[in-house]
Design an enzyme around this catalytic site. Structure first.
Site, PDB file in Angstrom:
ATOM      1  N   GLY A 264      -4.974  10.287  -3.767  1.00 14.75           N
ATOM      2  CA  GLY A 264      -5.588   9.261  -3.396  1.00 14.75           C
ATOM      3  C   GLY A 264      -5.064   8.366  -1.816  1.00 14.75           C
ATOM      4  O   GLY A 264      -4.721   8.924  -0.890  1.00 14.75           O
TER       5      GLY A 264
ATOM      6  N   HIS B  81      12.483  -0.122 -10.681  1.00 11.93           N
ATOM      7  CA  HIS B  81      11.654  -0.514  -9.383  1.00 11.93           C
ATOM      8  C   HIS B  81      10.749  -1.029 -10.488  1.00 11.93           C
ATOM      9  O   HIS B  81       9.487  -0.903 -11.095  1.00 11.93           O
ATOM     10  CB  HIS B  81      10.796   0.673  -8.293  1.00 11.93           C
ATOM     11  CG  HIS B  81       9.486   0.440  -7.963  1.00 11.93           C
ATOM     12  ND1 HIS B  81       9.784  -0.908  -6.897  1.00 11.93           N
ATOM     13  CD2 HIS B  81       8.296   0.363  -7.854  1.00 11.93           C
ATOM     14  CE1 HIS B  81       8.482  -0.866  -5.778  1.00 11.93           C
ATOM     15  NE2 HIS B  81       7.725   0.151  -6.678  1.00 11.93           N
TER      16      HIS B  81
ATOM     17  N   ASP C 193      -5.101  18.137  -5.738  1.00 11.08           N
ATOM     18  CA  ASP C 193      -5.469  16.884  -6.345  1.00 11.08           C
ATOM     19  C   ASP C 193      -6.336  17.300  -7.678  1.00 11.08           C
ATOM     20  O   ASP C 193      -7.176  18.604  -7.086  1.00 11.08           O
ATOM     21  CB  ASP C 193      -7.077  16.056  -5.653  1.00 11.08           C
ATOM     22  CG  ASP C 193      -6.388  14.496  -6.083  1.00 11.08           C
ATOM     23  OD1 ASP C 193      -5.902  13.948  -6.230  1.00 11.08           O
ATOM     24  OD2 ASP C 193      -7.607  14.555  -7.616  1.00 11.08           O
TER      25      ASP C 193
END
Length: 313
Positions: free
Chosen positions: A12, A176, A34
């Site tokens: 991506g 995060h 991918d």
């Protein structure tokens, strides 16, 4: 020269941008993998067609087959479902757990000596997943978040002060998420404490913006999330490992023993200052925090723990 091999899982925006950045630095040969093999092959070919102009000899290949990733020195996991507007990082938990679990099984099988850098959200829980599923030593499984959050913090300080980003060293620890912990005490402008340049009010604005930095970009893009700064952050981590830079960076790593007790986060992966070099996580640094910062830190750790406890690991 026998170049190193880096596999990027997920072709991506982050994966493809990272492949270009790594290739331009001739860091290693790169395999882009991918589930949509055509996308991986197409982006790899596009990057290679830029090589005569940009002048690099690193090779980028695309694949849909994990056998092609065998013997990687570093594997970067970017695969997963992205955040959409209104989605929290936690909404992604179970969807991305399945993705990271299956990727980690393939890494263990084909690249048992690799360093693993996890980028998939929710970051700290996915780093924990990769660590547990691969069974790799904790020094070799690292979550990329603190580098990115610190870069955002530094940029916002530069924007507010009008001083070069090159002079600003900013530090963000914790999970995060929206309760990450930016640390003004450890943030300097050319070695001078940041409070010499910003009022408390300005500093609060910058901290708030840092915490929601990812969300701000998701809202603007509408159909995806940040990728240039995340890719640059991964590049910094990869170079620290492969070129043995022994850089102090903030990253999500597994805390246990004395350091786990010190941070009150035993058995979790959370963002702390580490020394990153050819052995991976070579040291974890203890920071003295203010009462207020410890409070924010504990809140952040609790958020990570709540996610990890939901995982079927």
């Amino acid at each position: 020269m026998d170049r190193k091999k880096i596999t990027i899982v997920g072709a991506g925006n982050i994966g493809a941008t990272l492949a270009l950045l790594l290739a331009r630095r001739e860091t290693a040969d790169i395999t882009l993998i991918d589930i949509n093999e055509g996308v991986a092959k197409g982006k790899a070919l596009d990057i290679m067609e830029a090589s005569p102009i940009l002048g690099f000899n690193a090779h980028v290949v695309g694949t849909g087959n994990y056998e092609d990733t065998a013997g990687s020195d570093v594997v970067v996991i970017t695969a997963g479902f992205p955040r959409k507007p209104g989605m929290s990082r936690d909404d992604l938990l179970f969807k991305n757990y399945e993705v990271v679990k299956s990727v980690s099984e393939q890494i263990k099988k084909y690249s048992p000596e690799a360093f693993v850098i996890v980028v998939t959200n929710p970051l700290d829980a996915m780093t924990y997943t990769a660590l547990k599923v691969t069974g790799f030593p904790k020094e070799r499984v690292i979550g990329m978040a603190g580098v990115l959050d610190s870069a955002r913090f530094a940029y916002f300080i530069s924007e507010k002060t009008g001083i070069s980003v090159e002079n600003i060293k900013a530090f963000v620890i914790g999970g995060h998420g929206d309760d990450m912990v930016p640390l003004p005490e450890y943030t300097t402008v050319s070695g001078i404490p940041v409070r010499k340049f910003l009022s408390e009010e300005e500093l609060s604005e910058v901290i708030e913006r840092t915490r929601f930095g990812g969300g701000e970009i998701v809202q603007l893009l509408k159909t995806g999330s940040a990728f240039y700064a995340p890719a640059a952050s991964i590049l910094e981590m990869v170079l620290a490992i492969l070129w043995n830079k022994r850089k102090i960076l903030s990253a999500s790593v597994y805390l246990d023993g004395e350091i786990g007790k010190y941070y009150g986060a035993t058995g979790l992966c959370v963002g702390v200052p580490i020394v990153l070099g050819k052995e991976g996580v070579e040291d974890i640094i203890k920071l003295e925090l203010t009462d207020e910062e410890w409070k924010a830190w504990r809140r952040s750790v609790d958020s990570v723990r709540n996610l990890v406890e939901k995982l079927p690991l």
